[in-house]
Design a protein around this motif. Sequence first.
Motif: not given
Lengths: 305, 407
Positions: B332-336, B348-352
């Motif tokens: 929901s906050r890409p680039g943050s 969490s890397s694969p999900f993100a």
Amino acid sequence: MNADYAITAEGLVKRFGDRRVVDGVDLTVPTGSIYGVLGPNGAGKTTTLRMLLGIIEPDEGHRTLLGTDHPRDASDWVGYLPEERGLYPSMKAKEAIAFMGALRGLDWRTGRARAADLMETIGLGHAADEKIRKLSKGMAQLVQLLGSVVHRPRLLVLDEPFSGLDPVNQEKLEALILAERDRGATVLFSTHIMAHAERVCDRLAIIAGGKRRFEGTVDDARATLPSRVHYRARRDEGVAAALPADAVRHGDDWRFPLPAEGIEPLLAQLIERGHGIAALSIERPGLHEAFVNIVGRAAAGETAA
Amino acid sequence: MTRFRRSLRQTLTIARRDFTATVFTPVFLLFLFAPLIIGSFSAIGGMGAASVAGPSDKARIVIVTPDRYARPLAEADTRLRAGYRRDETPPELTTITERTYPQGQARAAFRSRDYDAVAVMYGPLDKPTVLYGPLGKTAANYLGLLAGQALAAEKLGGAVPSVTLTKVAMTRERASTSGRNQSAFFAVFGIFFLTLFLAGQVVGTMAEERNNKVIEVLAAAVPLESVFLGKLIGMFGVALLFVGFWGTVVGKLGSLLPAGAAPALAELAPAIGGPTFAILFAAYFATAYLLLGSVFLGIGAQASTPREIQMLSLPITLVQVGCFALASAAASRPGSGIALAAEIFPLSSPFAMAGRAANSPVLWPHLLAIAWQLVWVAIFIAVGARLFRRGVLQSGSVRPFWKRGKS
């Protein structure tokens, strides 16, 4: 690479916590021989075998297996029957043998064919397609044993292979060990049952308290104890004075170690004194006695230390 | 034979055994059809909840009004209703002729047994009063709109200007930002859902070898790392079978969707492009499975009884939910900063990163991320195998790590 020895080990040490379970064991197993590792329970036999096979790493020391310093590199040429038997219960017997072959590089089809032949040879042909859970403990143990030879290993390592088998199956196992040696394989097995070792071993090592206490042939082991003389006099009165000081009476018989100079001078003396000879036998000690003596000496030495 | 080839062969032998041992059992059918069972229960529950919570066929909005306004109000209702989606349409309108005491009529309408009044309006249309029930707040606003429309029609002499509407369907050249965020969330949720279902299966697989004492046979023939990886690949094969089966079913059901659904789905188009996204989704599902599976396998290998394995399932689920929460926040906050943290943290890397694929068209970070994730798979397997070797294989008496240090 030394082709004369299938296994060499120098100063193997393994500690579990503060305890030195294996404490500087040396072994040299000649290629093509049957080699026994004997020892009482808890002597460190299984841990030694595990280190030789690379299942666990020694804390100190060095070993080679089929000429390589890395036992894993030789794993395709090694067969192993662990002390704690284990098979997948839902597998069929033939499949279980083929699976163990596949782990060692044998293709499944060849593995299945050889498994069927081996089971037939050992008298288990009727159970080839039975699931392991339906086999008796002894049958399952034989299946696992066949799994350790299905890929025709150059080195077969068996940890307490006779335990849990009935006398008939123990005979079959002895025959299989001899057949493997005749095929050219080296067989190393651990046991604390001396009769098997005495019958099939070319050489053996005795381990006690984590240390190697003896290494040599069965005859060498038996020679660690003098032969024992069993003597019965025609006239027993006063015979004790003519016998060696360590002679012990057992019923009508006297028993004592064979004197270093031989039996002849003693016999001459007994006849001269009129005791005569009602019965006389000289028994070489068995491996069992030699083992008890060696292990007992080791235990006494450690207690004294 | 090189060490690598031998290890590969041994790994695949273990994988094959685990795959066949899992798939060729009656229990597998139960596992395969578990979503059907869960779906059935959800549908039954949903229907029950809908019948309890939602408006029934007898729900009405009611207006107590002089006869002269009945027609303009009905026409306004027809016009306004066209602007609502079917599931958001207000309840049917009923008008009651106003008499001397409209407030009493309105209250009586609420008590009527002929229908369930959601909201009832009475009084002059420029200053009406609306009585509404627990589900009628929105309907009350709607009644206000109807009043306004009827008054406007009255001022225009009953002739509301007619509008001839020309509707042209458009497709965007790029997905909307909200659509991308939605597709990012769907990607994160999709991988989370699949791994939640499937990766947990790995936890107890080493227990079989321990309980049957096969582990020593395996450990003597095969490096423990190969045993672990083989088991992971075997169970991943099972997972792929599961996903393939349900993917086919869902795909077939998708073809039955109405034609109007396509534009709505187009809004969800991922930034990186559909085909690339599909490949990355599959890759991230694989790495998520391998990462979580390798952690679970390593932890589960320390457990020796079914009870211990059961006890491990809660913290394992919490780890998965934690990773999902982190990755959802990232989507929901890409680039943050939080997105970057979620993309770097291995679990969490694969999900993100799947979420990132929906939000950003740049490809190279994905190649880096997949390599990074695979490195961690190797690390987790190596650590798991080392712990197993130290804790379990030594002599059988050495305790697993969580029990060490206790008397």
